[in-house]
Every structure is written in C-alpha cells, then in structure tokens.
Design a protein around this motif. Structure first.
Motif, PDB file in Angstrom:
ATOM      1  N   LEU A 182      29.516  11.261  35.713  1.00 24.17           N
ATOM      2  CA  LEU A 182      30.157  10.166  36.412  1.00 24.17           C
ATOM      3  C   LEU A 182      31.256  10.743  37.289  1.00 24.17           C
ATOM      4  O   LEU A 182      32.151  11.430  36.811  1.00 24.17           O
ATOM      5  CB  LEU A 182      30.735   9.150  35.422  1.00 24.17           C
ATOM      6  N   LEU A 183      31.163  10.477  38.584  1.00 25.92           N
ATOM      7  CA  LEU A 183      32.118  11.001  39.555  1.00 25.92           C
ATOM      8  C   LEU A 183      32.940   9.860  40.143  1.00 25.92           C
ATOM      9  O   LEU A 183      32.435   8.758  40.332  1.00 25.92           O
ATOM     10  CB  LEU A 183      31.377  11.717  40.687  1.00 25.92           C
ATOM     11  N   GLN A 184      34.208  10.158  40.452  1.00 26.20           N
ATOM     12  CA  GLN A 184      35.104   9.197  41.091  1.00 26.20           C
ATOM     13  C   GLN A 184      35.498   9.740  42.449  1.00 26.20           C
ATOM     14  O   GLN A 184      35.802  10.931  42.590  1.00 26.20           O
ATOM     15  CB  GLN A 184      36.351   9.001  40.238  1.00 26.20           C
ATOM     16  N   SER A 185      35.486   8.893  43.454  1.00 27.60           N
ATOM     17  CA  SER A 185      35.852   9.318  44.798  1.00 27.60           C
ATOM     18  C   SER A 185      37.297   9.799  44.827  1.00 27.60           C
ATOM     19  O   SER A 185      38.192   9.161  44.264  1.00 27.60           O
ATOM     20  CB  SER A 185      35.674   8.169  45.790  1.00 27.60           C
ATOM     21  N   ALA A 186      37.518  10.906  45.499  1.00 31.62           N
ATOM     22  CA  ALA A 186      38.869  11.424  45.680  1.00 31.62           C
ATOM     23  C   ALA A 186      39.577  10.706  46.826  1.00 31.62           C
ATOM     24  O   ALA A 186      40.803  10.779  46.932  1.00 31.62           O
ATOM     25  CB  ALA A 186      38.808  12.924  45.965  1.00 31.62           C
ATOM     26  N   TYR A 240      32.624   4.895  42.617  1.00 31.90           N
ATOM     27  CA  TYR A 240      32.081   5.783  41.591  1.00 31.90           C
ATOM     28  C   TYR A 240      30.628   6.123  41.906  1.00 31.90           C
ATOM     29  O   TYR A 240      29.905   5.337  42.522  1.00 31.90           O
ATOM     30  CB  TYR A 240      32.156   5.123  40.208  1.00 31.90           C
ATOM     31  N   LEU A 241      30.224   7.294  41.434  1.00 30.27           N
ATOM     32  CA  LEU A 241      28.865   7.772  41.608  1.00 30.27           C
ATOM     33  C   LEU A 241      28.395   8.344  40.280  1.00 30.27           C
ATOM     34  O   LEU A 241      29.066   9.192  39.688  1.00 30.27           O
ATOM     35  CB  LEU A 241      28.827   8.858  42.688  1.00 30.27           C
ATOM     36  N   LEU A 242      27.277   7.862  39.796  1.00 28.72           N
ATOM     37  CA  LEU A 242      26.668   8.370  38.570  1.00 28.72           C
ATOM     38  C   LEU A 242      25.465   9.205  38.966  1.00 28.72           C
ATOM     39  O   LEU A 242      24.566   8.715  39.650  1.00 28.72           O
ATOM     40  CB  LEU A 242      26.228   7.212  37.669  1.00 28.72           C
TER      41      LEU A 242
END
Length: 75
Positions: A34-38, A44-46
C-alpha cells in the motif's frame, strides 16, 4: 503472474484499499504493498500480485492490470 494497481482517493481510501487486499487474500494474493502519494493528500495506490487474472474487480478504485513483458499471457 498478474500485477494489479488499485488507485483510490479520499478520506477513507486507505482503509478501503486495505479491505481490497484482505478480499484478494482468498484469491491467491502473492504480494501486496500500500503506497501513499508524497504529493497529493489522501491518494493511495495498492499494488498486488496474483497468479491469475481477477474475474471480478472491486467497485470504486481505478484499476490497472499488467503482466510480465516476458510472458504476455501472464504465466
């Protein structure tokens, strides 16, 4: 292998994508991150890897599907 990216934005996006990952665990989920935009709040991107294509995509997130460039059939 099939790689999926699920994008979702909003206050409940993080929790919603965690539920997507939990649901995919019953479908052979191999990896997940799970990624969060900086740069963009609440974006969010899974990223998930599965052994076979998904027949039913979750409602809500924008979805991208990828297979290995070495094996376009997903094997």
């Amino acid at each position: 292998m099939w790689t999926y990216f699920f994008e979702l934005r909003g206050a409940g996006a993080k929790q919603a994508l965690k539920r997507v990952a939990a649901d995919l665990s019953n479908q052979g989920l191999q990896t997940e991150e799970l990624l969060q935009s900086a740069d963009q709040p609440d974006l969010y991107l899974l990223q998930c890897t599965l052994p076979a294509p998904l027949e039913n995509l979750p409602v809500g997130p924008k979805v991208w599907r990828f297979v290995s460039a070495e094996s376009p059939a997903g094997n």
